[in-house]
Enzyme design. Structure first.
Site, PDB file in Angstrom:
ATOM      1  N   HIS A  12       0.857  -1.185   0.000  1.00 32.74           N
ATOM      2  CA  HIS A  12       0.000   0.000   0.000  1.00 32.74           C
ATOM      3  C   HIS A  12       0.896   1.239   0.000  1.00 32.74           C
ATOM      4  CE1 HIS A  12      -3.977   1.856   0.816  1.00 32.74           C
ATOM      5  NE2 HIS A  12      -3.291   2.782   1.472  1.00 32.74           N
ATOM      6  N   ASP A  20     -13.648   3.173   7.520  1.00 30.32           N
ATOM      7  CA  ASP A  20     -12.583   3.977   6.908  1.00 30.32           C
ATOM      8  C   ASP A  20     -13.106   4.682   5.669  1.00 30.32           C
ATOM      9  OD1 ASP A  20      -9.886   4.940   6.271  1.00 30.32           O
ATOM     10  OD2 ASP A  20     -10.102   3.570   4.579  1.00 30.32           O
ATOM     11  N   ARG A  41     -13.117  13.126   6.157  1.00 29.03           N
ATOM     12  CA  ARG A  41     -11.872  13.851   6.449  1.00 29.03           C
ATOM     13  C   ARG A  41     -11.482  14.741   5.279  1.00 29.03           C
ATOM     14  NH1 ARG A  41      -8.106   9.167   6.976  1.00 29.03           N
ATOM     15  NH2 ARG A  41      -6.472  10.729   6.930  1.00 29.03           N
ATOM     16  N   SER A  72      -6.231   4.689   9.080  1.00 27.48           N
ATOM     17  CA  SER A  72      -6.920   4.468   7.801  1.00 27.48           C
ATOM     18  C   SER A  72      -6.198   3.395   6.980  1.00 27.48           C
ATOM     19  CB  SER A  72      -6.966   5.801   7.038  1.00 27.48           C
ATOM     20  OG  SER A  72      -7.246   5.607   5.688  1.00 27.48           O
ATOM     21  N   LYS A  88      -7.525  -0.901   6.600  1.00 26.20           N
ATOM     22  CA  LYS A  88      -7.814  -1.535   5.304  1.00 26.20           C
ATOM     23  C   LYS A  88      -6.933  -2.741   5.079  1.00 26.20           C
ATOM     24  CE  LYS A  88      -7.230   2.266   2.797  1.00 26.20           C
ATOM     25  NZ  LYS A  88      -7.646   3.613   3.074  1.00 26.20           N
TER      26      LYS A  88
END
Ligand code: URA
Length: 433
Positions: A82, A161, A168, A183, A187
């Site tokens: 990620h 999230d 956000r 966050s 995930k």
């Protein structure tokens, strides 16, 4: 327990308990807490911060707010990857087929672009027919069948999230360490991989502006990973300038194809070698990072990685004739060169500005619901450290709207800083945590 008391506690700089955080997350997902109450709490968190324990509790509550995938039927260690976000970041599209071509399973869920950063799913959807949405069972079946699947996050994966990220973004509370760490990790934990490699971007085009901030958030995410039994490695990468030359969906897919054929810009090469060698190590397929890097280079050279990408696209219904013949991709209506106004060396190429210009051209979305234009974006001919002559081309704007294209010319010039004296090339890998 009620939400007003929880908001008041955080407003008054007190620490929230695990139960209070869980209550907020569950009630928000079930829509018993309103967006304005959630916004008030998030702003209080943004201003007053969270302890490590609160951050961990928020992460785990969000991870458990929907389904948590079980990838054990794949039968081999799955390593997820990620990025904390950036401009021109097509690393997943290049790296994950390489990893799969080495026999390491890739079960990857990616996101869409939001704000000035791009998203892998938008980029993949610029390949006609490529299907990014599917049932979990089909996703896992794909990984078992060809060793790789890249899809969009399902609606029920860490839904807290998903809601909080959009909220956000709309209240200017994205760039907060505890909120970013929870966050990302929620995930990744929900997506089921045993091990995680994170590309923590640093610089003008990233949420972490300094190396110190990136180190701090990396330690936080590693710690959360350990608590959730997910070994996590963070690679700090430079996001002062965009990654590679292309910014914009189709343009980035075309650049990714070129990279998989072996024509790789130096920054992309260093980033895929560093992240990839860590992924191979975590997968248990080689402890020697240098040897792992050679395996990556070998599978680019022998075209196994390129062929795996073709297989991925075909298996997800994409039209591979576009990959085999990238000239088929629809081009933007106007391709406008931007010329340098003086001779010298490129000292700065502001990634955030380039990301914002690209969004205004239509390559990204300002609001979550906005559509995007796949063909538009920017091709950078000059990058930091490069020499340029007055009148030489700095970049090409790919625009569908001529007015927007013309406006972008001056904006791109301000993203570049040209100086007289030679400047050092950027370092692309800033550390491993
Ligand atoms: N990427 C994420 O997934 N979440 C953030 O908050 C920031 C970047």
């Amino acid at each position: 327990m009620n939400i007003q008391e929880i908001i008041a506690k955080k407003r008054d700089k007190q620490e929230l308990t695990k139960e209070e955080i869980e209550y907020f997350v569950q009630e928000y997902v079930q829509e018993n807490v309103t967006d304005y109450q959630a916004a008030a709490l998030i702003m209080a968190i943004y201003l007053n911060g969270m302890t490590k324990e609160e951050t961990t509790n928020l992460t785990l509550s969000m991870a458990n707010s929907g389904e948590v995938l079980d990838l054990s039927s794949i039968g081999k260690t799955v390593v997820d990857k990620h990025s904390t976000g950036g401009v021109g970041d097509k690393i997943t599209i290049i790296l994950m087929p390489i990893i799969a071509s080495l026999g390491i399973p890739v079960a990857k869920m990616s996101g869409r672009g939001l704000g000035f950063t791009g998203g892998t799913i938008d980029k993949l959807e610029s390949i006609p027919g490529y299907n990014t949405q599917m049932e979990m069972s089909k996703f896992i079946e794909n990984v078992k069948k060809i060793g790789i699947s890249i899809i969009g996050q399902t609606a029920n994966l860490a839904p807290a999230d998903k809601k909080l990220y959009a909220l956000r973004d709309s209240i200017s509370c994205v760039d907060n360490q505890a909120l970013i760490a929870s966050s990302v990790m929620s995930k990744k934990i929900a997506a089921g991989a045993e091990k995680i490699v994170l590309d923590v971007t640093v610089g003008s085009g990233a949420f972490m502006q300094t190396k110190e901030e990136a180190i701090e958030i990396s330690k936080m995410m590693k710690n959360i990973g350990n608590l959730a039994n997910r070994e996590t490695v963070c690679v700090l990468t430079n996001m002062n300038e965009p990654v590679g030359k292309a910014v914009g969906n189709t343009l980035e897919i075309k650049e990714a194809i070129e990279c998989l054929k072996g024509n790789i810009p130096e920054d992309i090469k260093q980033i895929i070698l560093e992240l990839g060698s860590q992924i191979i190590k975590l997968a248990g397929e080689g402890d020697n990072l240098e040897e792992n890097k050679n395996k990556i280079l070998e599978n680019i050279k022998n075209k196994k990685a390129y062929r795996k990408f073709l297989e991925l696209v075909e298996n997800q219904n994409g039209d591979i004739s576009y990959i085999e013949n990238p000239e088929k991709f629809q081009k933007a209506k106007h391709i406008i060169p931007v010329y340098a106004e003086k001779t010298g060396y490129i000292e700065k190429l502001d990634a955030r500005k380039i990301g914002v210009i690209s969004v205004h051209l239509g390559a990204g979305r300002i609001k979550k619901e906005d559509g995007i234009e796949h063909s538009v974006g920017i091709l950078l001919e000059k990058k930091i450290g490069g020499k340029v002559q007055k009148g030489e081309i700095l970049a090409y704007i790919h625009a569908n709207d001529e007015e927007k294209g013309k406006t972008a010319i001056e904006d791109i010039k301000t993203a570049y800083k040209i100086v007289e004296n030679q400047v050092k090339e950027e370092k692309y890998i800033l550390g491993i945590i």
